[in-house]
Design an enzyme around this catalytic site. Structure first.
Site: not given
Length: 265
Positions: A158, A163, A167, A193
């Site tokens: 990240n 992000h 994802d 996660e």
């Protein structure tokens, strides 16, 4: 918009409208030839008992799901009430098609139990399934196992790539986990996660084989931007002396962090 049926106390149908005929997939003429006391569908659905109760003087409300003669599934709110007419007692049945509302409620129920990003079950659904499996094992003494999986160095992904890429990594990992287990197994995004896999009728030795299969699949998966990521996995097996399913997950969590401490992957 409501279906209407009117019966004599003896069960003969003397009124039926087009809407109720549409619901059940029959003609009005056919409905007018029926006697509710003789209908197997009324006996099987509990409508006959409800009708007798209503004829006793108290209205009854029932929610029914039935299949019409054309094969259409319908959810129907039915009210049965006594009626005095022509000097005799009758039974009035009012039926409202609530299929759209029930389908919307079912969709909302599914949404409440799904993770929007990965389309896996969410933590709420996982807690329900854990409880069910725990109770089943306590009753039948058949083992099940839990895997707790965490993407290694995910914060680095990240921080380095953003992000959106993070994802995509979670979605890819979710697909690999799902593809590595049986249809009867349960996979959920447990938070951030972290993923949870519930393996029914599976002891620790068998669960370790599944865990290794998942670990290898994720490790071998080529991802855009990131290249690849790894997983650490903690495993816990149900035992009859466990007080609750929460301890089972906590033991898997301890094993997960032992795996992290041992070098990850």
């Amino acid at each position: 918009p409501n279906g209407l049926l009117l019966y004599t106390e003896q069960g003969h149908c003397i009124l039926a409208n087009e809407e109720v005929a549409r619901m059940v997939g029959a003609s009005v003429d056919l409905l007018l030839k029926q006697n509710f006391r003789e209908l197997q569908s009324w006996k099987a659905s509990g409508l006959l008992d409800a009708a007798m109760h209503a004829l006793g003087g108290e209205p009854v409300h029932k929610l029914l799901n039935f299949t019409s003669t054309s094969g259409k599934q319908t959810d129907c709110q039915v009210t049965l009430m006594p009626l005095e007419a022509r000097g005799q007692r009758m039974l009035l049945v009012v039926a409202k098609d609530v299929s759209a509302l029930m389908n919307a409620n079912r969709e909302l129920d599914q949404l409440a139990r799904r993770d929007a990003l990965t389309d896996l079950h969410n933590r709420f659904a996982a807690s329900e399934r854990l409880r069910d499996e725990f109770v089943r094992s306590q009753r039948s003494n058949v083992a099940f196992s839990v895997l707790l999986l965490d993407v290694d160095h995910f914060k680095r992904v990240n921080d380095t790539h953003g992000h959106d890429v993070g994802d995509q990594v979670l979605q890819a990992v979710a697909r690999q986990i799902k593809a590595s287990v049986r249809a009867s197994d349960f996979v959920a995004r447990f938070g951030g996660e972290e993923f949870l896999v519930i393996l029914p009728d599976t002891d620790a030795q068998e669960a370790e084989v599944v865990a290794e299969k998942i670990r290898r699949a994720v490790d071998a998966c080529e991802l855009p931007v990131v290249g690849h990521v790894t997983l650490s996995v903690g495993l816990s097996e149900w035992r009859s002396d466990l007080p609750d399913e929460g301890l089972l997950v906590r033991r898997a969590d301890e094993a997960l962090y032992a795996a992290k401490g041992a070098g990850r992957n």
